[in-house]
Design a protein around this motif. Structure first.
Motif, PDB file in Angstrom:
ATOM      1  N   LEU A   1       0.858  -1.187   0.000  1.00  0.00           N
ATOM      2  CA  LEU A   1       0.000   0.000   0.000  1.00  0.00           C
ATOM      3  C   LEU A   1       0.891   1.234   0.000  1.00  0.00           C
ATOM      4  O   LEU A   1       1.580   1.508   0.986  1.00  0.00           O
ATOM      5  N   ALA A   2       0.891   1.971  -1.113  1.00  0.00           N
ATOM      6  CA  ALA A   2       1.782   3.122  -1.264  1.00  0.00           C
ATOM      7  C   ALA A   2       1.030   4.412  -1.541  1.00  0.00           C
ATOM      8  O   ALA A   2       1.652   5.452  -1.773  1.00  0.00           O
ATOM      9  N   THR A   3      -0.301   4.370  -1.550  1.00  0.00           N
ATOM     10  CA  THR A   3      -1.119   5.563  -1.759  1.00  0.00           C
ATOM     11  C   THR A   3      -2.108   5.680  -0.599  1.00  0.00           C
ATOM     12  O   THR A   3      -2.388   4.691   0.089  1.00  0.00           O
ATOM     13  N   PRO A   4      -2.665   6.866  -0.350  1.00  0.00           N
ATOM     14  CA  PRO A   4      -3.545   7.055   0.810  1.00  0.00           C
ATOM     15  C   PRO A   4      -4.755   6.132   0.772  1.00  0.00           C
ATOM     16  O   PRO A   4      -5.426   5.986  -0.254  1.00  0.00           O
ATOM     17  N   ALA A   5      -5.052   5.520   1.910  1.00  0.00           N
ATOM     18  CA  ALA A   5      -6.118   4.518   1.979  1.00  0.00           C
ATOM     19  C   ALA A   5      -7.505   5.123   2.063  1.00  0.00           C
ATOM     20  O   ALA A   5      -8.502   4.388   1.991  1.00  0.00           O
TER      21      ALA A   5
END
Length: 377
Positions: free
Chosen positions: A94-98
């Motif tokens: 997970l590398a982008t805002p959740a």
């Protein structure tokens, strides 16, 4: 409805993952957020609309709050179709805002795959941090989802972050268009990317590398892209008027223009509202941006229309140079040669990077604010 604040910590992401798992199984709808004002606009104290598992709250391009209602069916359909297209379930970073759909779907895909995701936490995106987060993945296949800006930073850095990117079996690149030049750079660097098109209303990307995912239907009607399938949201939070405007008879009408090619590939041409009326001629900001981005010495560009007494709207361009900036007149001449006089920017200015809002989306209002009134080149 269960509001969940996200502060970038692994603990908050673990809490969100557990809540999403509960919601997929019929538990309370989840509202992930970072902005308390946006949370309040979703009226979390009022019951969630029926069949809602997740509400994705966004300010949108106009700044008006909007909550996209996603069912468990839509989220699962998207995640399963993604795994089919990529080559099977795997472990995700997970590398982008959740609190945006692209990041939240990484959690859903991990839940369905039965794997533990790795988290890139903190604020900002640094290639070394990406490499460290990727090292926590201990299974395969290995996947992640990035926005174009993140991919550019990995390629520019050329160090541990790029080395880590090469180890992924697939990197889904979405939230904004992936230029032909960026595709070529990634391929030359040995990074396996899959450009994706989609939005919160389609439970994340639903067209991968130009072709709809299994179970997704895409139609182009009068240049407007329309989408159908189990991945669709079922409306907007407390806005039956907006729901009726956009969702009809199983189809969602997007704000994007597109064309279907003979081989079935869908090409998105830009937003329907990106047309600039200059001197009585309508020109496409997206087409001008693509022309500029294809020029040597240009990394990225954003084109907008400014109110102008003579032209109605004046075409202006904010350009991110790749190295030493070129003379504005050279870029203007290139646009004129390819697209004609009406598309030629009246002004070209330079910036180290384009202002963004959300995950990789250009903040066009901020771009306009950089230009003073007037239309001199």
């Amino acid at each position: 409805m269960r509001p969940l604040p996200l502060d970038g910590s692994p603990e908050a992401l673990d809490t969100l993952k557990a809540a999403v798992a509960d919601a997929l199984g019929g538990g309370p709808a989840v509202l992930p957020f970072t902005d308390p004002a946006l949370r309040d606009a979703m009226a979390p104290g009022e019951p969630a609309e029926p069949d809602t598992a997740v509400v994705i709250a966004t300010s949108g391009s106009t700044g008006a709050p909007k909550g996209v209602l996603l069912s468990a069916r839509a989220l699962v359909a998207s995640a399963e179709a993604t795994h089919v297209r990529l080559g099977g379930p795997g472990q995700w970073l997970l590398a982008t805002p959740a609190h945006y759909i692209g990041g939240l779907q990484v959690l859903v895909r991990s839940l369905l795959a039965g794997t533990t995701p790795a988290y890139l936490t903190g604020h900002g995106f640094r290639p070394d941090d990406f490499a460290a987060a990727a090292s926590a993945l201990n299974g395969g296949p290995r996947y992640t989802a990035l926005v174009p800006t993140q991919l550019v930073r990995l390629l520019d850095d050329g160090g541990a972050g790029l080395a880590a990117a090469k180890t992924f079996d697939g990197i889904v690149v979405g939230a904004a268009a992936t230029s032909a030049a960026l595709r070529e750079r990634a391929a030359e660097a040995g990074v396996r990317i899959v450009p994706a098109y989609g939005m919160s209303e389609t439970a994340s990307g639903c067209v991968y590398d130009g072709f709809p995912l299994d179970g997704v239907r895409v139609d182009v009607e009068g240049e407007r892209v329309r989408i159908a399938g189990d991945v669709l949201a079922h409306g907007y939070r407390l806005r039956p008027d907006l729901t009726a405007e956009s969702f009809e008879a199983g189809w969602f009408t997007t704000s994007d223009r597109g064309v279907r090619h003979a081989d079935g590939r869908i090409e998105v041409l830009g937003r329907a509202d990106d047309m600039i009326n200059t001197g009585g001629v309508k020109v496409s900001a997206n087409a001008i941006e693509r022309c500029l981005a294809a020029q040597p010495g240009v990394r990225d560009a954003c084109v907008v229309g400014l109110p102008d007494a003579e032209w109605g709207e004046a075409v202006v361009a904010l350009v991110v140079p790749d190295g030493e900036p070129r003379e504005p007149d050279e870029l203007r001449a290139a646009v004129r040669a390819e697209l004609g006089a009406a598309s030629t920017p009246k002004r070209v200015e330079y910036a180290a990077e384009l202002p963004l809002r959300g995950p990789g989306k250009i903040d066009r209002a901020a771009v306009k604010a950089r230009f003073r009134p007037g239309s001199q080149g």
